[in-house]
Design a protein around this motif. Sequence first.
Motif, short mmCIF file in Angstrom:
data_model
loop_
_atom_site.label_atom_id
_atom_site.label_comp_id
_atom_site.label_asym_id
_atom_site.label_seq_id
_atom_site.Cartn_x
_atom_site.Cartn_y
_atom_site.Cartn_z
N VAL A 1 -3.63 7.70 5.22
CA VAL A 1 -2.66 7.17 4.26
C VAL A 1 -2.71 5.63 4.27
CG1 VAL A 1 -0.22 7.09 3.60
CG2 VAL A 1 -1.17 9.17 4.63
N PRO A 2 -3.34 5.01 3.26
CA PRO A 2 -3.34 3.55 3.21
C PRO A 2 -1.93 3.01 3.02
CG PRO A 2 -4.77 4.49 1.49
CD PRO A 2 -4.03 5.61 2.12
N ALA A 3 -1.68 1.85 3.60
CA ALA A 3 -0.37 1.19 3.46
C ALA A 3 -0.60 -0.26 3.07
CB ALA A 3 0.41 1.28 4.76
N ALA A 4 0.13 -0.70 2.04
CA ALA A 4 -0.03 -2.07 1.55
C ALA A 4 1.34 -2.72 1.38
CB ALA A 4 -0.77 -2.07 0.21
N GLY A 5 1.42 -3.98 1.81
CA GLY A 5 2.65 -4.73 1.64
C GLY A 5 2.38 -6.20 1.81
N ASN A 6 3.39 -7.02 1.49
CA ASN A 6 3.24 -8.47 1.54
C ASN A 6 3.76 -9.08 2.83
OD1 ASN A 6 6.11 -10.01 0.85
ND2 ASN A 6 6.04 -7.87 0.23
N ALA A 7 4.44 -8.29 3.64
CA ALA A 7 5.02 -8.82 4.88
C ALA A 7 4.20 -8.34 6.08
CB ALA A 7 6.47 -8.35 5.03
N VAL A 8 3.94 -9.24 7.01
CA VAL A 8 3.18 -8.87 8.20
C VAL A 8 3.88 -7.72 8.93
CG1 VAL A 8 2.41 -9.69 10.46
CG2 VAL A 8 2.06 -11.11 8.44
N ARG A 9 5.21 -7.71 8.95
CA ARG A 9 5.91 -6.62 9.67
C ARG A 9 5.65 -5.26 9.03
NH1 ARG A 9 11.94 -8.67 8.18
NH2 ARG A 9 11.89 -8.11 5.98
N HIS A 10 5.43 -5.21 7.71
CA HIS A 10 5.08 -3.96 7.05
C HIS A 10 3.72 -3.48 7.56
CE1 HIS A 10 4.93 -0.96 3.76
NE2 HIS A 10 3.64 -1.27 3.71
N VAL A 11 2.78 -4.42 7.62
CA VAL A 11 1.42 -4.10 8.07
C VAL A 11 1.44 -3.70 9.55
CG1 VAL A 11 -0.92 -5.01 8.31
CG2 VAL A 11 0.43 -5.59 6.31
N ARG A 30 -1.80 3.07 -12.75
CA ARG A 30 -3.24 3.30 -12.60
C ARG A 30 -3.53 4.10 -11.34
NH1 ARG A 30 -6.25 -1.01 -11.75
NH2 ARG A 30 -4.62 -2.57 -11.53
N LEU A 31 -2.81 3.79 -10.27
CA LEU A 31 -2.98 4.56 -9.03
C LEU A 31 -2.58 6.02 -9.24
CD1 LEU A 31 -1.63 1.85 -6.59
CD2 LEU A 31 -3.94 2.82 -6.53
N ARG A 71 -0.43 9.57 -4.97
CA ARG A 71 1.03 9.69 -4.92
C ARG A 71 1.55 8.48 -4.13
NH1 ARG A 71 2.49 15.79 -3.28
NH2 ARG A 71 4.53 15.09 -4.02
N VAL A 72 2.49 7.77 -4.71
CA VAL A 72 2.98 6.51 -4.14
C VAL A 72 4.38 6.70 -3.58
CG1 VAL A 72 3.54 4.10 -4.64
CG2 VAL A 72 1.55 5.17 -5.74
N VAL A 73 4.57 6.22 -2.35
CA VAL A 73 5.86 6.27 -1.67
C VAL A 73 6.19 4.85 -1.20
CG1 VAL A 73 7.11 7.21 0.32
CG2 VAL A 73 5.48 8.64 -0.90
N LEU A 74 7.45 4.49 -1.24
CA LEU A 74 7.87 3.17 -0.75
C LEU A 74 8.49 3.29 0.64
CD1 LEU A 74 9.60 1.52 -3.86
CD2 LEU A 74 7.18 1.58 -3.24
N ALA A 75 8.22 2.28 1.47
CA ALA A 75 8.86 2.14 2.78
C ALA A 75 9.43 0.73 2.82
CB ALA A 75 7.86 2.36 3.91
N MET A 78 -4.19 15.81 -0.39
CA MET A 78 -3.27 14.95 -1.11
C MET A 78 -3.60 13.49 -0.82
SD MET A 78 0.83 14.37 -0.45
CE MET A 78 1.16 16.10 -0.42
N LYS A 79 -3.70 12.70 -1.87
CA LYS A 79 -3.92 11.26 -1.72
C LYS A 79 -2.56 10.58 -1.76
CE LYS A 79 -6.84 10.45 -5.07
NZ LYS A 79 -7.91 9.80 -5.89
N LEU A 80 -2.13 10.10 -0.60
CA LEU A 80 -0.81 9.47 -0.47
C LEU A 80 -0.99 8.01 -0.08
CD1 LEU A 80 2.27 10.21 -0.50
CD2 LEU A 80 2.07 10.44 1.98
N LEU A 81 -0.14 7.16 -0.65
CA LEU A 81 -0.19 5.72 -0.43
C LEU A 81 1.22 5.23 -0.16
CD1 LEU A 81 -1.40 2.82 -0.80
CD2 LEU A 81 -1.07 3.17 -3.25
N ILE A 82 1.37 4.34 0.84
CA ILE A 82 2.69 3.77 1.17
C ILE A 82 2.70 2.29 0.81
CG2 ILE A 82 4.38 3.33 2.99
CD1 ILE A 82 3.13 5.69 4.54
N LEU A 83 3.67 1.90 0.00
CA LEU A 83 3.84 0.50 -0.39
C LEU A 83 5.16 -0.05 0.12
CD1 LEU A 83 2.81 0.56 -4.18
CD2 LEU A 83 1.39 -0.10 -2.22
N ASP A 84 5.19 -1.34 0.36
CA ASP A 84 6.43 -2.08 0.58
C ASP A 84 7.09 -2.26 -0.80
OD1 ASP A 84 8.38 -3.55 1.83
OD2 ASP A 84 7.14 -5.32 2.16
#
Length: 197
Positions: free
Chosen positions: A121-131, A38-39, A45-49, A1-7
Motif C-alpha cells: 500500500v503506497p502512502a503519500a503526504g506532504n509532512a515528514v511525520r506522515h511518511v 485519475r488514480l 482505491r484512495v483512503v485518507l489518514a 486490491m490496489k489501495l493508496l493512503i494519502l494525507d
Amino acid sequence: MKLLILDRDGTLNRNRDDHVASPDEWEALPGALEAVARLNHGGWRVVLATNQSGIGRGLFDMASLNAIHAKMHRQLAAVGARVEAVFFCPHAPEDACHCRKPEPGLFEQIGDRFGVPLHEVPAAGNAVRHVQAAAAAGCPTHLLLTGKSEHLRGRTGLGADADLAVLAPDLPPGTHLHDDLPAFADWLLAQDTVAPS
C-alpha cells in the motif's frame, strides 16, 4: 486490491497553520481532486489518514469535521473522484496515542479494515511525520513537495541521498519525492503500465 493512503492537509487541500476548522477553510489544491479521479480510474482505491488534533484541542468539533469532509466528498464527486474512507486521529499531542502520526496506528487500522498487507500500500503526504508513520507501518513512502514540505521544492540536487540527509534528516530511507499529488499520480499510474518481467 490496489489501495493508496494519502494525507489530507497540504496534500489534497491547502494547509493552514491554524487548522482547517470549517468547510469555508477547506480549499482543494490545484489539480489534486483531478489526480484522485485519475488514480480511481486507474483502479486505485484512495483512503485518507489525517491528524485532526483541533478536535482534541477544542478548536472545532466532530460536526465541523463531518461538514468539512462532506464538502470534500462533494468536490471530489464533481470531478469523478472518490475517497473510500477517512481515518483520523482526534487526539492532542499530549495524549500520547498510537494513532497520531508519526505513530503508525492509523495505517494499521486501514490495513485491518481493508485486509491488505501494508507493504503493498503506497502512502503519500506532504509532512515528514506522515511518511514516518507510513514507513513504521511498512508502506512504500512518498513525500509530496507541497504544504509542510514545499520549502524543499526546487532545491538543487534534492534527489541525492546526501542532500536529503541535510534537507530532511528525518525522512525514512527509500522515500520517493514528487512535486505534488498530480505528479505522484502520474508516477504511480506509469508504474502500472510497466510490464512485469
